[in-house]
Every structure is written in structure tokens, then in C-alpha cells.
Design a protein around this motif. Structure first.
Motif, short mmCIF file in Angstrom:
data_model
loop_
_atom_site.label_atom_id
_atom_site.label_comp_id
_atom_site.label_asym_id
_atom_site.label_seq_id
_atom_site.Cartn_x
_atom_site.Cartn_y
_atom_site.Cartn_z
N GLY A 179 0.86 -1.18 0.00
CA GLY A 179 0.00 0.00 0.00
C GLY A 179 0.89 1.23 0.00
N ILE A 180 0.83 2.01 -1.08
CA ILE A 180 1.65 3.24 -1.14
C ILE A 180 0.78 4.36 -0.57
N LEU A 181 0.92 4.55 0.73
CA LEU A 181 -0.01 5.45 1.42
C LEU A 181 0.57 6.85 1.55
N PHE A 182 -0.27 7.83 1.22
CA PHE A 182 0.06 9.23 1.46
C PHE A 182 -0.25 9.53 2.92
N GLY A 225 -4.88 12.58 4.74
CA GLY A 225 -6.16 11.92 4.99
C GLY A 225 -6.25 11.43 6.42
N TYR A 226 -7.33 10.72 6.70
CA TYR A 226 -7.59 10.21 8.07
C TYR A 226 -7.17 8.74 8.16
N PHE A 246 -1.13 -0.53 -4.47
CA PHE A 246 -2.18 0.49 -4.58
C PHE A 246 -1.77 1.77 -3.86
N VAL A 247 -2.05 2.90 -4.51
CA VAL A 247 -1.92 4.21 -3.86
C VAL A 247 -3.20 4.49 -3.08
N LEU A 248 -3.05 4.90 -1.82
CA LEU A 248 -4.19 5.43 -1.05
C LEU A 248 -3.90 6.90 -0.75
N ALA A 249 -4.79 7.77 -1.17
CA ALA A 249 -4.59 9.22 -1.02
C ALA A 249 -5.93 9.90 -1.13
N LEU A 291 3.44 16.66 -2.11
CA LEU A 291 2.92 15.31 -2.36
C LEU A 291 1.44 15.42 -2.69
N LEU A 292 1.07 14.80 -3.79
CA LEU A 292 -0.34 14.73 -4.20
C LEU A 292 -0.53 13.34 -4.81
N GLY A 293 -1.48 12.59 -4.26
CA GLY A 293 -1.67 11.22 -4.74
C GLY A 293 -2.88 11.08 -5.63
N ASN A 294 -2.84 10.04 -6.46
CA ASN A 294 -3.96 9.72 -7.34
C ASN A 294 -4.49 8.33 -6.95
N PRO A 295 -5.60 8.29 -6.20
CA PRO A 295 -6.10 7.00 -5.70
C PRO A 295 -7.06 6.28 -6.64
N SER A 296 -7.06 6.63 -7.94
CA SER A 296 -8.06 6.06 -8.87
C SER A 296 -8.07 4.54 -8.87
#
Ligand code: NAP
Ligand code: G4F
Length: 332
Positions: A179-182, A225-226, A246-249, A291-296
Motif C-alpha cells: 500500500g503506497i499510502l500518502f 487523509g484520516y 495500490f496508492v491510497l490518497a 505530495l499529491l496522490g492519485n487513488p483512482s
């Protein structure tokens, strides 16, 4: 039969939220705790008595094999790390031992205990691996295909952990996902991280317990995020038929100044500037500017979506700290 889960980093922010979630889902939850006399042991025992604690350390391979024997897990969540970027510059070798090699130790403990084909593994990868450079797609954000360019010993160690996890997936057919978490925050965030440092200071200034806060670089922007929302994404990754990354952002980025605005307004202060002093001690040798993530992908494949928005997150954290500080409790 109830599923069994083993969590490393059980005393951390995400360990807390993930243990809550898995317990609600009926899992039997085991957590690895380090140190002879870990001061957080009492907190876990009191707040989460359903967690079965196992003594161990990511840098001690035999303790991880022992943890596998005791917990016999269906799922292992590797959340333990030296996770503070600033601290990683002061302890680069320790960071490599724990955050990078510790992940290899956990993967090997699973493999050597015969779990390569049966145990599902989650690795806590991070947006710090992107480094904020090569930010050449404004508005789109970093996704799973974006280039890595880590900017700290922490980011570099996490990149090793990320790739060794993918390597074990490819080499041993392990169900191992990253999990690539922001950045994700909340009332359980450590006081050493900027959001909680600010929410706690705003509460203390409001209550007359402190008159200012010292911070480093106020320019960087983060996709905040939370944490409670993000552990749901970790779990979803391990419920998929196939392992993947997966990116989570949130898909939004905000500056530290914006966080200060909202946090101080929450306690009735419209201008935070007189209360903030800059201290170079909190600056880093290299910075991640944005940092700005794309969680699509996570939204489309996992059906994951963050629930708490940025103003809601700041409000939740400041309210929690006002309650904590009003009760006279030690900040935790
Ligand atoms: P955290 O609150 O700092 O927790 C880190 C955990 O690692 C603590 O339980 C700590 O135990 C444990 N730990 C440290 N060294 C250890 C060792 N040698 N052996 C065993 N355990 C050890 O971190 P978090 O915010 O919950 O984050 C969880 C994971 O996600 C970390 O790997 C972090 O790098 C990663 N991550 C976090 C974010 C975020 O925004 N929160 C974003 C992306 C990735 P002690 O209590 O004993 O110190
Ligand atoms: O809150 P921070 O320490 O978080 P940072 O560096 O973004 O790392 C966190 O998020 C990562 C995901 O992207 C995780 F992988 C990592 O484990 C951790 O959870 O700092 C945020 C920003 C930085 O730019 C920092 O330089 O805030 C700046 N900052 C300014 N003054 C400060 C301070 N950071 C801290 N910790 N303390 C300050 O006084």
C-alpha cells in the motif's frame, strides 16, 4: 473459523486503527511489541485487551519466527518502522536495519515457517518514495506508475522494503501487496509529526498551557487523509484474489499554513502568525516539497474511498487535543 492476523507496529497510529478494524471483523489479532519495558504496553492492554501481544523486534529474525509460530496468521500486516523522516536523517543505519532489512526479516520468517503460499502479507509503503521531485504531472498526482526518487534515509529504506516485497511476490508466489499510502493522520498520530504537533499546540495555547509553537519549514504541501479510512484500504488489499500495489490518497494537497489556519480558527484564533516561531532544528537536509496522490486504482479496483475530508480531519484532531489537555492528561 476466525481469521488470525499478525500486526507489526501494533503500538503505532496505524496499528491502533487496524487492530480496531480487524477485531470488529471478527479476527483474532496478534501484535508484536518491542523492548523489555515498552511504555505503550499498558495502553494497548487497557484500550485493546483483545490484542494478544508477542514480544519481538523487526531486527531480530528469530523473534519473528517465534511470532509466526505463536500467531499462525492468515494475514501479516508489516506496519513497524522507524517512520519519522527527520529522525531517519539522524539514525540512517538504524533506519536501514529496521525499515528496510526488518521487512526482509519478516518476509523470511513467513517463508521459513512454511507460509509463503498461505499467508497474505501487507507492506506499509509510502508516498515518501516519490520524493516530490519529478512532479511533472500537476493536477494528476502520483499513481502506481510514477517514478520513485526518495529524499531521505527513510524513503530509501522504504523503497528497499517495497521492492523486496514485490520480489517475494514474484519469486515465491507470495500474496504480498504494497500500500503506497500518502500522509494519514488523526488523534492517534504521534506528537512528533507536524499535524499532531500543531493540533496539540493549538489546544494548549487555547487553554493557556503554552504560548507559542516552534516549527521548521512551513512551505511543504501534503496529501493528508484520516488514518481510520486508510486501514480499511490495507485490509481490502489482502482480500483481493491477486496481490498488487495500490496508492491510497485523497487527491488533494494542502500546505502547512493551511493546516495552521484551520487548527487555530478551531480555537478562535484568526491569525496564527504571532504564535509560530521558526526553528531550524526542525528543518531537514533534503525536503519533499509537495505530495499529491492519485487513488483512482484503489477506488476502481478495491472500491476504497476516503470519508473524512481535510477540514473534518483538522477539527477532529484539535477537538481531541482540547479534550485531552482539558482533562490534564499527558499528551499521548
Ligand atoms: P508509527 O506511529 O510511527 O508506528 C511505528 C511502529 O513501529 C511503532 O509501533 C513502533 O514501536 C514500531 N517499531 C519501530 N521500530 C521497531 C522495531 N525495531 N521492531 C518492532 N517494531 C518497531 O507509524 P504509523 O504512522 O502507524 O505508520 C505505520 C507504517 O506505515 C509505518 O511503517 C510508516 O512508515 C508507514 N507509513 C505511514 C504513513 C503515515 O502517514 N502515517 C504514510 C505512509 C506509510 P514502538 O512503539 O516500540 O516505537
Ligand atoms: O509530519 P511530518 O513529519 O510527515 P512527513 O515527513 O510527510 O512523513 C510522514 O508521512 C509519510 C508519507 O508521505 C510517511 F511515510 C512517514 O512515515 C510520516 O508518517 O512532516 C510533514 C512536513 C515536512 O515537510 C516537514 O519538513 O512538515 C514539515 N515540518 C515543518 N515543521 C515539520 C515541522 N515536521 C515535523 N515533524 N515537525 C516540525 O516541527
Amino acid at each position: 473459523m476466525a481469521k488470525q492476523a499478525l500486526i507489526t507496529g501494533i503500538t503505532g497510529q496505524d496499528g491502533y486503527h487496524l487492530a480496531e478494524l480487524l477485531n470488529e471483523k471478527g479476527y483474532s489479532v496478534y501484535g508484536i511489541i518491542r523492548g523489555q519495558q515498552n511504555p505503550k504496553k499498558n495502553r494497548v492492554e487497557q484500550e485493546q485487551p483483545y490484542v494478544k501481544l508477542i514480544e519481538g523486534d523487526l531486527t531480530d529474525p528469530s523473534s519473528l519466527v517465534r511470532a509466526m509460530e505463536i500467531s499462525k496468521p492468515d494475514e501479516v500486516y508489516n506496519l513497524a518502522a522507524i517512520s519519522h523522516v527527520g529522525y531517519s536523517f539522524k539514525t540512517p543505519q538504524l533506519t536501514a536495519d529496521v525499515t528496510a532489512k526488518g521487512t526482509l526479516n519478516m518476509l523470511e520468517a513467513i517463508r521459513l515457517s512454511g507460509g509463503a503460499k498461505t499467508v497474505r502479507f501487507y507492506q506499509a509503503s509510502t508516498s515518501e518514495m516519490f520524493g516530490g521531485l519529478d512532479y511533472n504531472r500537476p493536477g494528476k498526482g502520483y499513481d502506481e506508475e510514477a517514478l520513485f526518487h526518495p529524499r531521505s534515509p527513510y524513503g530509501v529504506a522504504k523503497l528497499y522494503a517495497h521492492w523486496i516485497t514485490k520480489n517475494y511476490r514474484e519469486s515465491y508466489d507470495m500474496h504480498a501487496s504494497c500500500g503506497i499510502l500518502f500522509n494519514h493522520e488523526g488523534p492517534r498520530r504521534g506528537l512528533e509529526f507536524v499535524t499532531r504537533k500543531i493540533s496539540n499546540a493549538a489546544a494548549r495555547i487555547h487553554l493557556g498551557k503554552q504560548d507559542h509553537i516552534e516549527l521548521g519549514n512551513l512551505e511543504p504541501k501534503r496529501d493528508w487523509g484520516y488514518a481510520g479510512d486508510y486501514v480499511e484500504g490495507m485490509w481490502l488489499m489482502l482480500q483481493q484474489d491477486k496481490p498488487d500495489d495500490f496508492v491510497l490518497a485523497t487527491g488533494e494537497t494542502h500546505s502547512i499554513g493551511e493546516y495552521l489556519d484551520l487548527a487555530f480558527k478551531e480555537v478562535g484564533i484568526n491569525d496564527w502568525k504571532p504564535y509560530v516561531k521558526q526553528n531550524p532544528a526542525f528543518m531537514r537536509p533534503a525536503e519533499v516539497d509537495i505530495l499529491l496522490g492519485n487513488p483512482s486504482k484503489a477506488e476502481n479496483v478495491l472500491g476504497w474511498k476516503r470519508k473524512v475530508d481535510f477540514p473534518g480531519l483538522v477539527k477532529m484532531m484539535v477537538e481531541y487535543d482540547i479534550g485531552l489537555e482539558s482533562a490534564g492528561s499527558l499528551s499521548s
